[in-house]
Design a protein around this motif. Structure first.
Motif, short mmCIF file in Angstrom:
data_model
loop_
_atom_site.label_atom_id
_atom_site.label_comp_id
_atom_site.label_asym_id
_atom_site.label_seq_id
_atom_site.Cartn_x
_atom_site.Cartn_y
_atom_site.Cartn_z
N HIS A 85 92.64 77.13 7.60
CA HIS A 85 91.20 77.36 7.64
C HIS A 85 90.71 78.13 6.41
CE1 HIS A 85 87.20 77.97 9.20
NE2 HIS A 85 87.35 79.29 9.18
N LYS A 86 91.49 79.11 6.01
CA LYS A 86 91.11 79.90 4.84
C LYS A 86 91.13 79.03 3.58
CE LYS A 86 92.45 84.13 4.89
NZ LYS A 86 93.27 85.36 4.82
N LEU A 87 92.11 78.14 3.48
CA LEU A 87 92.15 77.21 2.35
C LEU A 87 90.94 76.27 2.35
CD1 LEU A 87 95.91 76.16 2.09
CD2 LEU A 87 94.56 77.39 0.37
N ARG A 88 90.59 75.79 3.54
CA ARG A 88 89.43 74.90 3.63
C ARG A 88 88.15 75.62 3.22
NH1 ARG A 88 88.74 72.51 9.32
NH2 ARG A 88 86.99 71.53 8.22
N GLN A 89 88.03 76.88 3.61
CA GLN A 89 86.87 77.66 3.21
C GLN A 89 86.82 77.85 1.69
OE1 GLN A 89 87.60 81.16 5.66
NE2 GLN A 89 85.76 80.70 6.89
N ALA A 90 87.97 78.18 1.12
CA ALA A 90 88.03 78.37 -0.34
C ALA A 90 87.68 77.07 -1.06
CB ALA A 90 89.42 78.85 -0.74
N PHE A 91 88.19 75.96 -0.55
CA PHE A 91 87.90 74.67 -1.16
C PHE A 91 86.41 74.34 -1.08
CE2 PHE A 91 88.44 69.86 -1.10
CZ PHE A 91 88.68 69.77 -2.47
N GLY A 92 85.80 74.65 0.07
CA GLY A 92 84.37 74.41 0.22
C GLY A 92 83.55 75.25 -0.75
N ILE A 93 83.92 76.52 -0.88
CA ILE A 93 83.23 77.39 -1.83
C ILE A 93 83.34 76.85 -3.25
CG2 ILE A 93 83.25 79.68 -2.90
CD1 ILE A 93 84.07 80.82 -0.20
N MET A 94 84.55 76.41 -3.62
CA MET A 94 84.77 75.91 -4.98
C MET A 94 83.97 74.64 -5.25
SD MET A 94 86.73 78.05 -6.50
CE MET A 94 87.37 77.14 -7.91
N LEU A 95 83.88 73.76 -4.26
CA LEU A 95 83.11 72.53 -4.45
C LEU A 95 81.63 72.83 -4.67
CD1 LEU A 95 84.66 70.14 -1.76
CD2 LEU A 95 84.86 69.93 -4.25
N LEU A 96 81.06 73.70 -3.84
CA LEU A 96 79.65 74.04 -3.97
C LEU A 96 79.38 74.77 -5.28
CD1 LEU A 96 78.75 75.25 -0.35
CD2 LEU A 96 78.14 73.08 -1.44
N LEU A 97 80.23 75.73 -5.59
CA LEU A 97 80.02 76.57 -6.76
C LEU A 97 80.09 75.76 -8.05
CD1 LEU A 97 79.45 79.50 -7.39
CD2 LEU A 97 81.91 79.92 -7.46
N ASN A 98 81.11 74.94 -8.18
CA ASN A 98 81.29 74.20 -9.42
C ASN A 98 80.32 73.02 -9.54
OD1 ASN A 98 83.87 75.15 -11.08
ND2 ASN A 98 84.28 75.49 -8.91
N GLY A 99 79.92 72.45 -8.41
CA GLY A 99 78.87 71.46 -8.47
C GLY A 99 77.56 72.05 -8.97
N ALA A 100 77.27 73.27 -8.50
CA ALA A 100 76.06 73.95 -8.96
C ALA A 100 76.14 74.28 -10.45
CB ALA A 100 75.85 75.23 -8.14
N LEU A 101 77.32 74.67 -10.91
CA LEU A 101 77.48 74.98 -12.33
C LEU A 101 77.21 73.76 -13.20
CD1 LEU A 101 80.68 77.24 -12.36
CD2 LEU A 101 78.30 77.94 -12.66
N ALA A 102 77.68 72.61 -12.75
CA ALA A 102 77.45 71.38 -13.51
C ALA A 102 75.95 71.10 -13.63
CB ALA A 102 78.16 70.20 -12.85
N VAL A 103 75.22 71.29 -12.54
CA VAL A 103 73.77 71.05 -12.56
C VAL A 103 73.07 72.05 -13.48
CG1 VAL A 103 71.68 71.07 -11.15
CG2 VAL A 103 73.77 70.01 -10.26
N VAL A 104 73.46 73.31 -13.38
CA VAL A 104 72.84 74.35 -14.21
C VAL A 104 73.08 74.05 -15.69
CG1 VAL A 104 72.93 76.79 -14.85
CG2 VAL A 104 72.92 76.13 -12.44
N GLN A 105 74.30 73.63 -16.02
CA GLN A 105 74.58 73.35 -17.43
C GLN A 105 73.72 72.19 -17.96
OE1 GLN A 105 78.41 74.08 -19.12
NE2 GLN A 105 78.51 72.02 -19.97
N LEU A 106 73.50 71.20 -17.12
CA LEU A 106 72.61 70.10 -17.53
C LEU A 106 71.21 70.62 -17.84
CD1 LEU A 106 73.62 67.32 -14.94
CD2 LEU A 106 74.29 67.47 -17.35
N CYS A 107 70.78 71.62 -17.08
CA CYS A 107 69.43 72.15 -17.26
C CYS A 107 69.30 73.03 -18.50
CB CYS A 107 69.00 72.93 -16.02
SG CYS A 107 68.86 71.93 -14.52
N ILE A 108 70.34 73.81 -18.80
CA ILE A 108 70.23 74.75 -19.92
C ILE A 108 70.67 74.15 -21.24
CG2 ILE A 108 70.62 76.69 -18.35
CD1 ILE A 108 73.40 77.00 -19.64
N ALA A 109 71.21 72.93 -21.22
CA ALA A 109 71.68 72.31 -22.46
C ALA A 109 70.61 72.28 -23.55
CB ALA A 109 72.21 70.91 -22.17
#
Length: 495
Positions: A85-109
């Protein structure tokens, strides 16, 4: 003194550490050989301005990547238990966080392109956002293997990924991709590594977006996040400041000189720290053992790293001409100055794993805060003299930063600045003397001698003189290190 009933347990753990060091460091060396071989070919085909533009985007990527969640997964390494369960939580956090980073980078480019006044930077950053999407598939499997000190599987994957990235880099350079060669090769590296880790660990859990109970995980990650942000400020300030003032060509010369001189500290020390973190964490109740292990590791590393650094400084011109080619000759003075700053950086970067393993990431934050003040201020002063001023800032400011690091990080394990002298003096002093001998030999060689031949002669003279100096002035250190490596003496066996 380690109790007798702990000998067997300690011996088993030491064996795991040695195996981890073998796979982590050995694979890193082989992967870097693959990478450097392709890099040297690519550098000769591309222009310094390509590397200047790439350096501008790397400053932005570093700014974004400090938020990629690695601090969160580092907390899993330290936690006593790890369930699905803890691994699944960490994986979920990483997916959301890094997906958001990709979007932010597109905006600040576009904003980054305007800051540097280089329109191409925006297009490069948009494509480089692909890196973040691979990160969750790398970080969580690394936790699974890192906790058990299993570095064999990631070592194999890293070698495959390095080979794939090298193939893309060579293809791009030979096909005329220009600066895009430098964009697509790292993307390939990340995605091949992510896919390889998933296959190696058979890790592909369903992510959990129920984050209840992750307070401790987030708190630890947030503490490390602050440290990483400050570390980012101190390490990227030179490019951010210089990129605004310098032309891509001059920035490229400086950036590649920094890359060359930081090879040891950036490519080989981190793998050692990857092993040291969980190893120190298991010894956190015995600060004496940590101190002993740290000083032994530092002594060995300085004996290997210092002659390389001082040798770079003494042979800068033939080294640059041999590795990079004639069009990079102007990089020589940068290499001479930066190489002399790297011994101090080597000492400094070995301390954060100790702080984090002791469960005191606040110390790393304090250290990074000092660096985030000292280094940018030094770069702001140095840039007044152009790119060479940035190099002088490294040489003059980093020793002060290292002294501050020792004072802050050494306190929990009873380590003082004076305690470091026996560990660093043999490598530093013998290397400095070796550099003087090499410079003297260089002055005797004919000026018409080809750069590769000159470099070979100077390297041979430097290697022979360094070994001789060690045997004459530091024989006790050499004998001690031989005993450490051959007998594999355990940290607790000292009296």
């Amino acid at each position: 003194m380690v109790p007798d009933d702990a000998d067997a347990r300690h011996s088993g753990f030491s064996g795991k550490v040695r195996s981890a060091l073998f796979w982590r460091s050995g694979s890193q060396i082989l992967a870097q050989i693959i990478s450097w071989a392709s890099t040297l070919i690519v550098i000769r085909l591309l222009d310094p301005s390509d590397y200047g533009l790439f350096a501008m985007t790397q400053a932005i990527l570093s700014l974004m990547q400090f938020l990629n969640g690695y601090g969160l997964v580092s907390a899993l390494v330290q936690s006593e238990s790890l369930d699905t369960h803890k691994l699944r939580q960490a994986f979920g956090i990483m997916l959301l966080l890094n997906g958001a980073l990709a979007v932010v980078q597109l905006c600040i480019a576009p904003l980054a392109a305007d800051y540097y006044d280089q329109p191409l930077v925006a297009d490069m950053l948009r494509v480089q956002a692909l890196v973040y999407l691979a990160t969750p598939f790398i970080s969580v499997p690394e936790v699974l293997m890192g906790r058990s000190l299993d570095f064999r599987r990631p070592a194999i994957v890293s070698l495959v990924a390095s080979a794939a990235a090298a193939a893309v880099a060579l293809t791009g350079a030979l096909s005329g991709w220009g600066v895009w060669t430098l964009v697509w090769a790292p993307i390939t590296l990340f995605w091949v590594r992510g896919i390889g880790y998933v296959i190696a660990t058979r890790f592909l859990p369903i992510p959990s977006f129920d984050f209840r109970g992750t307070g401790g995980l987030v708190a630890f990650g947030a503490a490390m996040l602050g440290s990483q942000l400050l570390w980012l400020v101190q390490t990227q300030a030179d490019i951010v400041i210089g990129g605004r003032v310098l032309q891509p060509h001059e920035l490229g010369l400086y950036a590649e000189a920094l890359f060359l001189t930081q090879i040891v500290v950036s490519k080989f020390i981190p793998p050692l720290n990857d092993v040291a973190f969980p190893a120190y964490a298991r010894m956190q109740a015995d600060t004496g053992a940590i101190r002993w292990s740290f000083l032994r590791a530092l002594r060995l590393i300085m004996l290997v790293a210092c002659p390389l650094y001082f040798g770079m400084a003494a042979t800068a011109e033939p080294l640059v001409l041999t590795l990079f080619g004639e069009k990079w000759r102007a990089m020589t003075p940068f290499v001479e100055l930066l190489a002399l700053a790297m011994p101090f950086m080597t000492v400094q970067v070995m301390f954060p794993p100790v702080c984090n393993a002791l469960g005191r990431p606040g110390l790393s934050t304090a250290i990074s805060m000092v660096g985030a003040i000292v280094m940018p201020l030094s770069f702001l002063v140095g840039i007044q003299q152009g790119a060479i001023g940035l190099a002088w800032a490294w040489l003059l400011a980093y020793p002060l930063f290292t002294l501050a690091t020792v004072r802050i990080a050494g306190a929990p394990i009873g380590l003082r600045i004076i305690d470091l002298l026996p560990a660093i003096a043999p490598g530093m002093l013998c290397s400095a003397a070796m550099a003087l001998i090499v410079l003297g030999c260089g002055s005797l060689l004919p000026a018409s001698l080809a750069a590769p031949v000159r470099l070979a002669v100077l390297v041979a003279a430097g290697g022979a003189s360094f070994v001789a100096l060690l045997l004459i002035f530091a024989r006790g250190t050499v004998n001690d290190l031989v005993r450490l490596l051959v007998r594999r003496q355990a940290p607790g066996n000292q009296t």
